[in-house]
Scaffold this active site. Sequence first.
Site, PDB file in Angstrom:
ATOM      1  N   ARG A  50      44.648  57.695  19.800  1.00  0.00           N
ATOM      2  CA  ARG A  50      45.862  58.164  20.642  1.00  0.00           C
ATOM      3  C   ARG A  50      46.539  59.186  20.271  1.00  0.00           C
ATOM      4  NH1 ARG A  50      43.523  53.993  22.655  1.00  0.00           N
ATOM      5  NH2 ARG A  50      44.497  52.492  23.204  1.00  0.00           N
ATOM      6  N   GLU A  78      53.391  55.566  21.796  1.00  0.00           N
ATOM      7  CA  GLU A  78      52.374  56.604  22.034  1.00  0.00           C
ATOM      8  C   GLU A  78      53.371  57.192  23.336  1.00  0.00           C
ATOM      9  OE1 GLU A  78      49.684  54.121  24.695  1.00  0.00           O
ATOM     10  OE2 GLU A  78      49.741  52.341  22.631  1.00  0.00           O
ATOM     11  N   SER A 138      52.281  50.513  27.123  1.00  0.00           N
ATOM     12  CA  SER A 138      52.492  49.855  25.780  1.00  0.00           C
ATOM     13  C   SER A 138      52.724  51.168  25.779  1.00  0.00           C
ATOM     14  CB  SER A 138      51.049  49.665  24.774  1.00  0.00           C
ATOM     15  OG  SER A 138      50.118  49.130  25.188  1.00  0.00           O
TER      16      SER A 138
END
Length: 345
Positions: free
Chosen positions: A161, A327, A230
């Site tokens: 990520r 995130e 998420s």
Amino acid sequence: MKRCTKLKILNTFSVDVYAEKVIIINDEYSLLQLWKQSRDQDKFFLILGAGSNVLFLENYKGIVLLNRIKGIFVTENKVAWYLHVGAGEEWNTLVMYTIKRNMPGLENLVCIPGYVGAALIQNIGAYGVELSQMCEYVDVLDLNQGDKIRLYCHECCFRYRESIFKLNLYKYAILFVGLRINKHWKPVLSYSGLTHLNLNSITPRQIINTIIFLRYKKLPNPIIHGNVGSFFKNPVVDFKVVSFLLKKYSNIPYYFQEDGKVKLLAGWLIENCNLKGYILGEASVYYKQALVLINTRQKATGTEIAALALYVYNKVVDKFNIRLKPEVRLIGSFGEINPKKLFLK
């Protein structure tokens, strides 16, 4: 170029905030000219795709640029297809484009919201596949020099990520992305929810249908409950941390990584703090998936959602001594905010 100011429909959290100006960019030239104007007038700006990975904490006192540079160009040889894709193409449109033309390889990444440029920034991943595995190069505008340059995959610093574009958000504007899809297709079925599928007979379309079912089963529709999927990353830790946790939580799921470290599931940690369905003001932890924070009735402010995220973060620290990393990008009045300023514990 079209202009407006309201951002609620431009971020999937549906936070009702405003920007000084919103400009839609359809080509490289417009982006370059706007960059020059902003530099000369000492203005600051934020480049946005679908707004599917941002949380606006307050009104943005700058210009929001919507990257809508389009185009999907395909070449091939005996071993692979090579795609040159505009950063403003919708990611899921690209996935379905390849499947309809019998170019399998992106099917595990189906139904991820957002645009191609933002997908690269985040190095999106799902069901055992990451975008960086297919990336050949990225054409960018260097926002320091005003030059168009090409960065090859090894220069993009891809990690879980993460990418050079996320670490240097105001240095590059992504124009086009080069992807390589191998013709020798190998289905990836190692992820939970796919392991029951038959490796020898499965088709890309069956994988897509299975993943669509799984995603809609556990993820809320952002039109009804604003969200970014998420909110936190799955933490990657040393095995000694896992070994310590196993003494108290024998059922904790963990996955070894190639570098010897171990990935834990942030959703499991949050759920085992009894936070599924937890409500804080107009924000809440989604009752089907603890990793997803939602704008329950589309009335939450960015600060309410951030307060919920901080509450979740602190509960996980208190119980497991694990510090989750978001995130989502946090956007304040003058640009991105370092999450360390919010998650202090």
